[in-house]
Design an enzyme around this catalytic site. Structure first.
Site, mmCIF file in Angstrom:
data_model
loop_
_atom_site.group_PDB
_atom_site.id
_atom_site.type_symbol
_atom_site.label_atom_id
_atom_site.label_comp_id
_atom_site.label_asym_id
_atom_site.label_seq_id
_atom_site.Cartn_x
_atom_site.Cartn_y
_atom_site.Cartn_z
ATOM 1 N N GLY A 241 0.825 -1.193 0.000
ATOM 2 C CA GLY A 241 0.000 0.000 0.000
ATOM 3 C C GLY A 241 0.864 1.250 0.000
ATOM 4 N N ILE A 242 0.363 2.312 0.634
ATOM 5 C CA ILE A 242 1.104 3.564 0.668
ATOM 6 C C ILE A 242 1.131 4.102 2.088
ATOM 7 C CG2 ILE A 242 -0.868 5.083 0.229
ATOM 8 C CD1 ILE A 242 1.108 6.532 -1.782
ATOM 9 N N GLY A 243 2.187 4.826 2.411
ATOM 10 C CA GLY A 243 2.313 5.399 3.742
ATOM 11 C C GLY A 243 3.626 5.015 4.387
ATOM 12 N N GLU A 264 -1.979 -2.966 -6.744
ATOM 13 C CA GLU A 264 -2.918 -1.986 -7.295
ATOM 14 C C GLU A 264 -2.248 -0.630 -7.457
ATOM 15 O OE1 GLU A 264 -6.349 -1.775 -4.792
ATOM 16 O OE2 GLU A 264 -5.449 -0.396 -3.369
ATOM 17 N N GLY A 362 -8.322 -2.613 -2.249
ATOM 18 C CA GLY A 362 -8.016 -3.966 -2.708
ATOM 19 C C GLY A 362 -7.456 -4.862 -1.625
#
Length: 461
Positions: A241-243, A264, A362
């Protein structure tokens, strides 16, 4: 014929027509392009009342077009905006938009969260990977798609750039496609292209893409990143993911070999590992040697990296997030963040009580895809506490109204700064014990007391 079936058939016919390019259009694309050029103010006048508009996702949003629309909001009646993550002004959620424009968020981001909570915007729970199907099966058929795209190539094709995911499927399904041609949008490869004949109105406007810089990685994030990275094997295919937590994981993968990406999205940390030779995709069993992705969020460094880069394969999200596709990757390893986990392993990643904080995205698709993969691993990571250390994120039961994003039957690894709990195949009591072991020490006595009242003394701590 039912109304839903009628909508579905009409949408399929539109897509078939949109994807069929006449022979003459190949040769005359410059004339076609010129005939569709207009201003943003004129283009948005073609948005009908009672219509549904889908905007390009995240950094692909055509901000110039959106501003022209919201500046002239009084001309519209009951127009619905469908969006996921938003990094623009989100002006369509202002109180004066009532009766004119209303947001239907499929993901609550920082700029739309307050509007959803206050009732100024709606929220629809959705698997990100399912939305392209919704565009065609009568569930959420778009009347208008507003896109940010690259300038056309010599064959007359524009690229949807950093946002292919559900953006291209929306464009193929919509009756009207309004495109902002932005010379600062990278030309990404894969299934990202639309021919100029498939666009209804074209507006040329140059503007920088929004940038998302890496979050600060503190000692807590470093510990979590080290633990997650320890689960990643050489040759594994990753989804992140992001972060700060995904960035911390990436920062600890420098000694790995031949990693792949099927995700994704990805950000700048992946570029760093490509440059170091860590990410090669050499052992990927599908899309070998390719970074497979739906959308991008990062800095100009990332956007320059993906521009015309054959290694980066941008594809629609109904493929990228399909668990049956994900599971085919070699040692698929998904790493996502979460907000709260209860004793049974139920994971909440999207709400704070009844307050919608983000969305499904997702996460569950990748948890399931990785779990079904031979030698795959599904990892969910979080700090052990919230609210500046005053609340434990590991709890006996989820907060009232909290969302179950990943079910207890899907969960595998939970990671905090205090270690790793593997819940696969564990009893309820064993799960609770494993989770208490990685809870913050300040809360372990309280959690243990609740455990004993609930399960009895089933083993020593």
């Amino acid at each position: 014929m039912s109304k839903k079936l009628h909508k579905q058939l009409a949408c399929i016919l539109r897509i078939t027509k949109a994807t069929t390019i006449k022979g003459g259009d190949w040769m005359n694309w410059k004339e076609i392009y010129q005939s569709k050029l207009t201003t943003a103010e004129m283009a948005v006048k073609n948005i009908p009342d009672e219509s549904r508009i889908v905007l390009s996702h995240a950094m692909g949003e055509p901000y110039h077009l959106v501003k022209a629309m919201t500046d002239n909001y009084r001309q519209y009646r009951n127009v619905e905006i469908v969006h996921w993550v938003n990094f623009g002004e989100c002006a369509y959620t202002k109180p004066e938009m009532a009766g004119h424009i209303r947001l239907n968020a499929l993901f609550a981001g920082p700029n739309s969260r307050a509007a959803v909570e206050s009732g100024m915007a709606d929220f629809t729970p959705a698997f990100f990977g399912m939305t392209p199907e919704w565009f065609t099966d009568g569930t959420l058929v778009p009347d208008v798609a507003m896109l940010g795209v690259s300038p056309p190539d010599k064959h007359g094709y524009v690229s949807t750039g950093v946002s292919v995911c559900a953006t291209k499927p929306a464009a193929l399904a919509a009756k009207i496609v309004i495109a902002q041609v932005n010379d600062q949008m990278p030309r990404t490869l894969g299934d990202s292209f639309l021919h100029v004949s498939q666009l209804t109105h074209i507006v040329e406007h140059s503007e920088p893409l929004k940038e998302l810089h890496s979050a600060e990685i503190g000692e807590l994030e470093k510990k979590i990143g080290e633990s997650c990275a320890g689960l990643v094997e050489d040759g594994a295919t990753l989804q992140l993911g992001i972060g700060s937590l995904p960035d911390a994981v990436l920062a600890n993968l420098g000694d790995k070999k031949d990693l792949g990406i099927h995700s994704e999205m990805f950000s700048d940390g992946v570029v760093n590992l490509v440059e170091k030779g860590v990410i090669t995709g050499a052992r990927k069993t599908i899309n070998n040697g390719k970074i497979t992705v739906g959308f991008l969020m990062g800095t100009r460094k990332l956007y320059d990296f993906v521009d015309d880069n054959p290694m980066v394969q941008m594809l629609p999200i109904n493929y990228v997030n399909d668990p049956c596709v994900i599971m085919q990757n070699y040692k698929m390893t998904s790493i996502n963040s979460c907000l709260q986990v209860d004793f049974t392993g139920q994971v909440n990643s999207e709400s704070i009580g009844i307050r919608q904080y983000s969305g499904m995205g997702g996460q569950l698709d990748y948890v399931r895809g990785a779990s079904m993969c031979k030698d795959g691993k599904a990892i969910l990571a979080m700090p052990s506490t919230a609210a500046k250390g005053t609340l434990s994120r590991i709890v006996p039961i989820l907060d009232p109204g909290a969302t179950v994003t990943t079910t207890r039957t899907d969960v595998q690894y939970i990671v905090t700064e205090y270690g790793i709990a593997n819940l696969r195949g564990r009893t309820l009591a064993q799960r609770a014990k494993a989770l208490i072991d990685i809870a913050h020490p300040d809360f372990r006595a309280e959690l243990t007391d609740i455990y004993e009242k609930r399960f009895g003394r089933r083993g020593d701590f």
